[in-house]
Design an enzyme around this catalytic site. Structure first.
Site, short mmCIF file in Angstrom:
data_model
loop_
_atom_site.label_atom_id
_atom_site.label_comp_id
_atom_site.label_asym_id
_atom_site.label_seq_id
_atom_site.Cartn_x
_atom_site.Cartn_y
_atom_site.Cartn_z
N ARG A 319 55.11 36.05 78.12
CA ARG A 319 54.80 37.47 77.88
C ARG A 319 54.95 37.82 76.40
NH1 ARG A 319 53.74 42.39 80.72
NH2 ARG A 319 53.70 41.36 82.74
N GLU A 722 58.43 49.97 81.29
CA GLU A 722 58.69 49.16 80.11
C GLU A 722 57.93 49.56 78.85
OE1 GLU A 722 57.69 45.81 82.68
OE2 GLU A 722 59.28 44.71 81.67
N1 MTE Z 1 65.00 53.06 84.35
C1 MTE Z 1 66.27 53.21 84.77
N2 MTE Z 1 66.80 54.44 84.82
N3 MTE Z 1 67.02 52.13 85.15
C2 MTE Z 1 66.52 50.85 85.09
O1 MTE Z 1 67.22 49.90 85.44
N4 MTE Z 1 64.58 49.42 84.55
C3 MTE Z 1 63.37 49.30 83.74
C4 MTE Z 1 62.43 50.49 83.99
N5 MTE Z 1 63.15 51.72 83.90
C5 MTE Z 1 65.18 50.67 84.63
C6 MTE Z 1 64.44 51.83 84.29
C7 MTE Z 1 62.61 48.07 84.00
S1 MTE Z 1 63.10 46.66 83.23
C8 MTE Z 1 61.51 48.05 84.80
S2 MTE Z 1 60.60 46.64 85.00
C9 MTE Z 1 61.07 49.25 85.55
O2 MTE Z 1 61.90 50.37 85.30
C10 MTE Z 1 61.08 48.92 87.03
O3 MTE Z 1 60.77 50.00 87.81
P1 MTE Z 1 59.27 50.48 88.13
O4 MTE Z 1 58.43 49.27 88.24
O5 MTE Z 1 59.42 51.21 89.40
O6 MTE Z 1 58.88 51.35 86.98
N1 HPA Z 2 57.50 40.70 84.38
C1 HPA Z 2 58.71 40.92 84.93
N2 HPA Z 2 59.28 40.11 85.76
C2 HPA Z 2 58.63 38.99 86.09
C3 HPA Z 2 57.39 38.69 85.56
C4 HPA Z 2 56.79 39.59 84.65
O1 HPA Z 2 55.66 39.38 84.13
N3 HPA Z 2 57.01 37.50 86.07
C5 HPA Z 2 58.01 37.11 86.87
N4 HPA Z 2 58.99 38.00 86.90
MO1 MOS Z 3 61.84 44.74 84.25
S1 MOS Z 3 62.43 43.47 82.71
O1 MOS Z 3 60.40 43.75 84.52
O2 MOS Z 3 62.94 44.26 85.42
#
Ligand code: MTE
Ligand code: HPA
Ligand code: MOS
Length: 770
Positions: A319, A722
């Site tokens: 990534r 993210e």
């Molecule tokens: N927001 C909060 N409050 N707490 C979290 O742990 N994790 C982040 C983001 N926002 C996180 C957060 C990460 S790493 C990801 S991948 C996404 O939320 C995952 O949730 P979603 O796919 O439902 O957005």
């Molecule tokens: N993003 C986050 N988590 C993951 C991914 C990715 O692309 N691939 C495998 N786990």
């Molecule tokens: Mo988020 S780093 O894809 O949990």
């Protein structure tokens, strides 16, 4: 067009997080709050004291004899001693024969109380024979350490020829620091033994299905014997994507052996020492460009400190390459990853998943070119944005068809008054005072989808009970990001009922199987669609039933806000459900979704790994004290694209939180290992996350409310978790500008990250300031 929505909490409405009040009052139940059955035992891990060593002897007699101790596990007690999330067999639950990092779990104590278990771990006598160790990524390359997984190469065009032909060239390198997740709730697992081979595990995990499979694997039982449950996490941020398995395996094993409930919760120091973090990177780049500042060729490598095992490092370093272009077109490009093995904790997912460590090089290249040509970096960025045909293909051969970066930047430049403020900053610095200012605009283009294509699937389960109340379950997990609220809004919208009619329930492998991690920002994209699918199945059955029952055409059955119109009758939702139940309509459905049109051939380095991109931009202004290197962030303006937001309140919160977390990564959060391989920054006393007082004094965050996802995502929204994490690269580059001012902007200061005050001061000194 539908009329003004009259239901409370429908889609696209700003709606508070369903648990917000409970988070604040303390009523929200986390794993450690679950009432413990009588006789609950507690586990604690004994950690390696060496970075790399053979275990010659282990004397655990004093541990076993300590008060309250019931059992001590070593590797020999683990039926299948591996929790590698990618099947590499390189992640032992407990170290067997040798240790590969300082802090690696070596044994586990099971005792009557947590305090007894924890104290007993200190009584172990382990004899080690030291082996040479390497903790740093540059040292690992020099020592010829292996890759933990296959590297990736992305290539397009003739890089050597384009580089040679470029009127200008420059080379640089950048160290990009790692980051501890610092979730408020640390790792925790709580197991309850069942009959025969069964066990139930409450785990603070983003990936219940993986914990289920890993516990089954470690115990040697099939997945159908293991149930994993999580109502919510107190933050995950990627740190709970693969790391929870080890804790879950220990308590499940002990629970089955002793027939008692068992819980494990490491201290913060041990959590920080023994569990993976964001990878730090050493990136090297060469760029060829013309006098206008247009990139002609990029050749770059991305070496990551992966730690002792593969974990998710393959996908993380992939990534990084996928984001090294960011929003910029590289006519000829070669990118390679170097996933280096080191004798440190195995690094893992962290918000952005390697993307930030790659994307920052795209931004740094723009800065480098601007300094080399004496231009405003914004001009250089604009000259390089992805455009139409001929300037729209990424290094991985996906065509960018949805770029709105020009519009986002134009709007932000205007709303932030960028041009005038940059002039004011230059004027201020020209006075030559001690306090110098900097301003920078950086951009984000982030690819949405798991690059492991099969992960892009989700399931949901919706029941409508015969009193008209709705039970919602889906495969995603709640970690504070508001996923459950958004998915519930989708279901409420399908049935046109108020949101409070939808009960959100704990994620469990028993209701929705074979789920993916809630990660890659795709939680609401995937689970929102699956839940919509489930709700629509029930709705279709209700329409069929009502049409037949009342002898009207199906299009005469219309779900209006909290009412159903059937011909010229109107009934409440409760009434319809009651009738349908008596008419023996199936009021439960399992939903499913898979992302269409994506594919990825890793060996060829070609495909369409991402369904779409999310875009954003930020302008940050800082003031730096050039005598001490200390700084403040004076003002930040953000414009971020979430498509048609499912919930603008939650999404704005995500953008704000991601910005501050990313700012911490790039400014104050520094991980530091000593020459013994001991992590010295393992508590808030030595590891500095942003405080409320570090917030920008002015913080204007706006969603691009005109944006609509061109792909048919859930209600045309875009993922948000993210992408905004990378917006604070503007803070780093604003700091660079303030530093560069001491040498009249003649050179790019090449600030490494994190730009701690020490590093800022060192850069000022290097440039000859004061
Ligand atoms: N927001 C909060 N409050 N707490 C979290 O742990 N994790 C982040 C983001 N926002 C996180 C957060 C990460 S790493 C990801 S991948 C996404 O939320 C995952 O949730 P979603 O796919 O439902 O957005
Ligand atoms: N993003 C986050 N988590 C993951 C991914 C990715 O692309 N691939 C495998 N786990
Ligand atoms: Mo988020 S780093 O894809 O949990």
């Amino acid at each position: 067009m539908r009329m003004e929505p009259a239901i409370r909490g429908g889609v696209h409405m700003a709606q508070r997080h369903d648990s917000a009040h409970k988070h604040v009052t303390g009523e929200a139940e986390y794993t450690d709050d679950i009432v413990e059955p009588v006789g609950t035992l507690h586990a604690y891990l004994g950690l390696s004291e060496r970075a790399h060593a053979e275990i010659v002897a282990m004397d655990l007699e004093a541990v076993r004899a300590a008060p309250g101790v019931v059992d001590v596990f070593t590797a020999a007690d683990i039926p299948h001693n591996d929790v590698s999330p990618v099947g590499k067999n390189d992640d032992p639950v407990l170290a067997a024969g040798k240790v590969e990092f300082l802090g690696q779990p070596v044994f586990a104590v099971i005792a009557e109380t947590r305090d007894e278990a924890r104290r007993a771990t200190k009584l172990a006598k382990v004899e080690y024979r030291d082996l040479p160790h390497v903790t740093d990524v540059a040292e690992a390359i020099e020592a010829g350490y292996p890759f933990v997984t296959d590297p990736l190469k992305l290539e397009r065009g003739d890089v050597a020829a384009a580089m040679a032909a470029a009127p200008r060239r420059l080379k640089g390198r950048m160290r990009v620091g790692g980051q501890d997740h610092f979730y408020l709730e640390g790792h925790i697992a709580f197991a309850l033994p069942g009959e025969d081979d069964e066990v139930t595990v409450y785990s603070s995990t983003q990936h219940p299905s993986e914990v289920q499979h890993m516990v089954g694997h470690v115990l040697g039982v099939p997945s159908n014997a293991v149930t994993v449950i999580v109502r919510r996490m107190g933050g995950g941020f990627g740190g709970k994507e693969s790391q929870p398995s080890l804790f879950a395996a220990i308590v499940a094993l002990a629970a089955k052996k002793w027939g008692r409930a068992v819980k494990i919760r490491p201290d913060r120091d041990d959590d920080m020492t023994a569990t993976g973090k964001r990878h730090d990177f050493l990136n090297e780049y060469e760029v060829g460009f013309d006098d206008e500042g247009r990139v002609l060729a990029v050749d770059a490598s991305f070496a990551a400190r992966c730690g002792f095992s593969a974990d998710l490092s393959g996908a993380v370093t992939d990534r990084a390459l996928f984001h090294a272009d960011n929003a910029y077109y590289y006519p000829a490009v070669r990118l390679v990853s170097k996933p280096m093995k080191t004798n440190t904790v195995s690094n893992t997912a962290f918000r952005g998943f390697g993307g930030p460590q790659g994307l920052i090089i795209g931004e740094r290249i723009m800065e480098e070119i601007a300094y080399a040509l004496g231009k405003d970096p914004l001009e250089v960025r604009r000259a390089n944005f992805y455009g139409g045909p001929g300037r729209d293909v990424t290094p991985y051969h996906q065509t960018v068809t949805d770029s709105i970066i020009d519009k986002v930047v134009d709007e932000l430049v205007a709303s932030s008054d960028y041009a005038a403020r940059r002039r004011a900053v230059l004027d201020w610095n020209a006075k030559g005072g001690v306090i110098r200012k900097g301003i920078a605009l950086s951009t984000v283009k982030f690819g949405i989808s798991f690059t492991a294509t099969w992960y892009n699937q989700a399931g949901a389960l919706v029941h409508v009970y015969n009193d008209g109340s709705i039970h919602l379950n889906h495969g995603g997990t709640e970690m504070g990001q508001g996923l459950n609220t958004k998915v519930a809004q989708v279901v409420a919208d399908v049935f046109q009922v108020d949101l409070d009619r939808v009960k959100i329930t704990a994620t469990t492998t028993a209701k929705v199987p074979n789920t993916s991690a809630t990660a890659a920002s795709s939680g609401s994209d995937l689970n929102g669609m699956a839940a919509q699918n489930a709700a629509e199945q029930i709705k279709d059955r209700l329409v069929d039933f009502a049409a037949e029952q009342h002898s009207v055409e199906k299009d005469q059955v219309v779900f209006e806000p909290n009412m159903i119109r059937i011909g010229n009758r109107r009934v409440s939702f409760d009434e319809l459900i009651r009738e349908a139940y008596l008419g023996r309509v199936h009021l439960s459905a399992a939903g499913f979704y898979k992302t269409p049109d994506i594919h990825w051939d890793r060996a060829a380095g070609k495909g369409r790994p991402f369904y779409y991109y999310a875009y954003g931009a930020a302008v940050s202004e800082v003031s730096v004290d050039t005598l001490t290197g200390e700084y403040v962030v004076d003002r930040v303006d953000v414009l971020h694209d979430v498509g048609r937001s499912l919930n603008p309140a939650v999404d704005k919160g995500q953008v704000e939180g991601a910005f501050i977390q990313g700012m911490g990564w790039l400014t104050t959060e520094e991980l530091w290992w000593d020459d013994k391989g001991r992590l010295r920054t393992h508590a808030p006393s030595t590891y500095k996350i942003p405080l409320a007082s570090d917030r920008p004094a002015i913080f204007n965050v706006k969603l691009a409310d005109w944006s609509v996802n061109r792909e048919a995502t859930i209600r045309r929204s875009k993922a948000v978790g993210e992408p905004p994490f990378m917006l604070p690269i503007s803070v780093l580059e604003a700091l660079s500008m303030a530093v560069a001012s001491v040498a009249d902007y003649r050179e790019c200061p090449r600030l490494d990250a994190p730009a701690t005050p020490e590093r800022v001061l060192a850069a000022i000194t290097r440039l000859g300031g004061w």
